[in-house]
Design an enzyme around this catalytic site. Structure first.
Site, mmCIF file in Angstrom:
data_model
loop_
_atom_site.group_PDB
_atom_site.id
_atom_site.type_symbol
_atom_site.label_atom_id
_atom_site.label_comp_id
_atom_site.label_asym_id
_atom_site.label_seq_id
_atom_site.Cartn_x
_atom_site.Cartn_y
_atom_site.Cartn_z
ATOM 1 N N HIS A 335 0.817 -1.213 0.000
ATOM 2 C CA HIS A 335 0.000 0.000 0.000
ATOM 3 C C HIS A 335 0.853 1.267 0.000
ATOM 4 O O HIS A 335 0.477 2.268 -0.632
ATOM 5 C CB HIS A 335 -0.951 -0.011 1.204
ATOM 6 C CG HIS A 335 -2.030 -1.041 1.091
ATOM 7 N ND1 HIS A 335 -1.993 -2.237 1.773
ATOM 8 C CD2 HIS A 335 -3.168 -1.073 0.339
ATOM 9 C CE1 HIS A 335 -3.067 -2.951 1.461
ATOM 10 N NE2 HIS A 335 -3.793 -2.270 0.606
ATOM 11 N N GLU A 359 -10.021 -2.909 2.328
ATOM 12 C CA GLU A 359 -9.347 -3.196 3.600
ATOM 13 C C GLU A 359 -9.100 -1.934 4.422
ATOM 14 O O GLU A 359 -8.930 -2.005 5.631
ATOM 15 C CB GLU A 359 -8.005 -3.894 3.352
ATOM 16 C CG GLU A 359 -8.098 -5.183 2.573
ATOM 17 C CD GLU A 359 -7.658 -4.982 1.137
ATOM 18 O OE1 GLU A 359 -8.078 -3.961 0.523
ATOM 19 O OE2 GLU A 359 -6.927 -5.833 0.616
ATOM 20 N N ASP A 379 -16.270 1.670 -2.823
ATOM 21 C CA ASP A 379 -16.132 0.213 -2.898
ATOM 22 C C ASP A 379 -17.525 -0.392 -2.962
ATOM 23 O O ASP A 379 -18.398 -0.043 -2.162
ATOM 24 C CB ASP A 379 -15.366 -0.336 -1.690
ATOM 25 C CG ASP A 379 -14.915 -1.776 -1.901
ATOM 26 O OD1 ASP A 379 -15.788 -2.658 -2.065
ATOM 27 O OD2 ASP A 379 -13.708 -2.033 -1.885
ATOM 28 N N ASP A 451 -7.317 0.612 -6.527
ATOM 29 C CA ASP A 451 -6.889 -0.558 -5.750
ATOM 30 C C ASP A 451 -7.995 -1.598 -5.803
ATOM 31 O O ASP A 451 -8.433 -2.130 -4.791
ATOM 32 C CB ASP A 451 -6.599 -0.143 -4.299
ATOM 33 C CG ASP A 451 -6.000 -1.286 -3.494
ATOM 34 O OD1 ASP A 451 -5.480 -2.237 -4.098
ATOM 35 O OD2 ASP A 451 -6.065 -1.240 -2.247
#
Length: 649
Positions: A335, A359, A379, A451
């Site tokens: 990350h 996450e 997300d 991501d």
């Protein structure tokens, strides 16, 4: 639960015909063949006297007789252990019983290998207890016993075999060492992970102190390996699972379940969300850490391990649909490498968007920048985000970060989290110029970080290369905007065209003026991982190519400090950024291998002739690893350009 002290005379009454020590070998061999390969074998018990198998004429109706030649089976009834020829014997196959639509007839199977230490020695040396434990374990899961028996081993311990209608179990005990080894093989398509808790409850009987003053015995400890047996994909077994894949296939099985080098494995949670199967696991990879060091870190003996327990913890790993997403010992590298190279390439990033990042670790890294005023994270799987908050709290921990307003990064005042389709979210707002007209200047993003899932996923690939979505990314960026995405496994010299090609063509087409690819090899994925940075303006190249001193100064200016005094960045620094600036030699080779590329030939001609053609370098090539690796970037304001080859010579 089997109790080692009370189970001796408590074995349940069973049909004596279930005990066939004389046919142990036949039962084992043929039983495995029958339920793993689904070949319809019916086992005929071997009588005590030698000769032909007693097959009645009425049993031969609608059946095929297959002579079995040259098979020699150990005759367990003779003390001399002579071999008996069964050349005139027969196996009987009932073809009419085979259901073409029966999923259980496919060539599949699951195997679980378990070792448990620190087990009660009396339990391990009791035939009755072992039989009862074996029957209790499988009967609870609706496996009907066909035959089972135990044989005493020399001096102490037993070897036991159980043949059930859909399973075979073998176990071996070593009372002097407090160890039991167990092998469970089934022909069911369901994995055996759920058996682990039951096996531990039935067989992990702790040792008991004889005297009150005796030291406590260590608790039982279990290690295990799970294997998917047979050629599952060749038989189309993946079609039997929703989504086309078993929940324990992929990297979950390859990297964790089937690897004996991972000890103290534990499935912390398994959840099927609306969008994906999510597994959370804990394990110790004995390639890098030892169980002994972990156990020592839990003590208070003043050892190095006990003083630094964070270095010897079990690893935490999260899997989505069987593929590894992140691990405790690799997530910081991944990350930090994804976020900070892009953030430092923008002169003053205030508004940042994250696509995916469930996450919370990508959000955590962005919030470390003092310039950031708002982070929008989109997300689609809100349930997954909540699971990560519960099982992976370290990933979204902002409690030590000076300037953060909440212990969890998700709750920071600068965070805006939306549980929506991120691709559609951008398309709705920025897909066309007309859409863009209704957006205020302050609503554009300085940095967009993707991501999301790996681009090797078919569904995600379509979204990555969808020109509408790429246009929405370009339109959603400010004039000096930066886009970064992880693009999967790094290329290899022997590999074909990788995912870089689809990004290059699409991103150049929409107008990105400079693209750079870099690899990170320490993210815990067993192989290097590639990232792509796309710059909306070529002027940002100067920031990408800062020297180490300039980068270090910028890091000190931008990155927040911590309350504990520990570094906010665990891995990323100026030297790491320097390693990202030039693409790997492999990317140059793969790029120039695609076709007879004019720009590759032109670059090599310039290098060979010691000449620099600025017009060629700056015309229509936002991404060219060969130029990057061999020719220093051109600075228009300074009017200078150099060849790296000339400098090296």
């Amino acid at each position: 639960m089997v109790n080692a002290r009370h189970c001796k005379n408590d074995i349940a009454d069973v049909d004596p015909q279930l005990h066939f020590p004389r046919v142990a070998v036949i039962s084992t061999v043929c039983g495995v063949i029958s339920f793993v390969f689904g070949c319809g074998v019916r086992i005929v018990n071997l009588p005590r006297d030698k000769g032909k198998l007693p097959i009645q004429p009425d049993r031969l109706e609608n059946m095929h007789q297959v002579p079995l030649q040259q098979l020699r089976v150990l005759n367990l009834t003779d003390e001399s252990a002579n071999y008996t020829s069964l050349s005139e014997s027969w196996f009987v196959f009932d073809a009419s019983d085979r259901d073409e639509d029966d999923e259980s007839a496919a060539g599949i199977g699951n195997q679980l290998l378990v070792d448990i230490k620190n087990v009660n020695s009396n339990f391990l040396n009791s035939e009755e207890c072992l039989k009862k434990a074996m029957i209790a374990l499988l009967a609870e899961n609706d496996f009907e016993p066909v035959s089972y028996y135990c044989r005493s081993r020399n001096h102490a311990g037993y070897s036991c075999h159980g043949h059930f209608d859909e399973a075979v179990m073998n176990l071996y005990t070593f009372p002097f060492h407090g160890v039991i080894s167990l092998d469970l093989l089934t022909r069911d398509e369901e994995d055996l992970i759920s058996f682990l808790e039951k096996i531990e409850g039935v067989f992990a009987i702790p040792e008991e102190k004889i005297h009150q003053l005796d030291e406590d015995y260590p608790p039982p400890q279990m290690t295990w390996t799970h294997k998917l047996r047979n050629f599952r994909h060749e038989f189309g077994v993946e079609d039997y699972h929703e989504g086309g894949k078993s929940v324990v296939e992929g990297e979950l099985t390859q990297d964790i379940l089937s690897q004996p080098g991972f000890e103290m494995k534990k499935q912390v949670a398994f959840v099927e969300t609306k969008y994906q199967n999510v597994h959370f696991y804990e394990a110790i990879n004995t390639r890098f850490r030892s169980v002994a060091s972990y156990e020592k870190s839990l003590s208070k003996d003043g050892s190095y391990e006990s003083l630094h327990p964070e270095l010897f913890r079990q690893d935490k790993i999260v899997f989505l649909d069987g593929d590894s997403q992140s691990s405790l010992y690799g997530e910081a590298v991944y990350h930090e490498g994804l976020v900070h190279a892009a953030m430092l390439t923008h002169p003053n990033p205030k508004r940042v968007a994250i696509i995916g990042g469930g996450e919370g670790a990508t959000l955590r890294e962005v919030l470390k920048h003092k310039t950031v005023q708002e982070v929008v994270m989109i997300d689609i799987d809100g349930e997954f985000v909540q699971l990560c908050r519960k099982y992976l709290p370290e990933w979204s921990d902002c409690s030590d970060l000076v300037g953060s307003t909440a212990p969890s990064c998700f709750d920071d005042a600068r965070s805006r989290v939306y549980f929506e389709d991120a691709f559609q979210w951008f398309i709705d707002r920025f897909a066309t110029v007309d859409n863009k007209k209704g957006v205020e200047e302050e609503d554009f993003f300085d940095v967009i970080i993707m991501d999301a899932c790996d681009p090797t996923n078919d569904f995600v690939t379509k979204l990555y290369v969808d020109s509408t979505f790429v246009w929405s990314i370009y339109n959603g960026l400010s004039e000096s905007g930066v886009f970064v995405a992880q693009i999967g496994r790094s290329s290899s010299h022997t590999g074909g065209i990788d995912e870089t090609k689809m990004f290059k063509n699409m991103f150049e087409e929409v107008g990105f003026e400079s693209m750079h690819i870099y690899d990170e090899g320490h993210s815990g994925f067993y192989e290097p991982w590639s990232h792509l940075v796309a710059l909306k303006s070529a002027a940002s190249r100067k920031l990408w190519y800062r020297n180490s001193a300039q980068t270090e100064i910028e890091i000190q200016k931008r990155i927040s400090t911590t309350y504990s005094g520990k570094p906010a960045l665990l891995y990323f620094d100026a030297s790491v950024m320097s390693s990202y600036q030039l693409p790997d030699k492999v990317h140059e080779d793969v790029y120039c291998r695609l076709q007879e590329r004019r720009e590759c030939k032109a670059a090599w001609e310039m290098i060979k002739n010691h000449t620099i053609d600025v017009e060629i370098i700056n015309t229509g090539h936002a991404f060219n690893p060969l130029y990057e690796r061999n020719i220093l970037h051109y600075e228009p304001n300074e009017g200078s350009i150099q060849s790296r080859v000339f400098v090296w010579l």
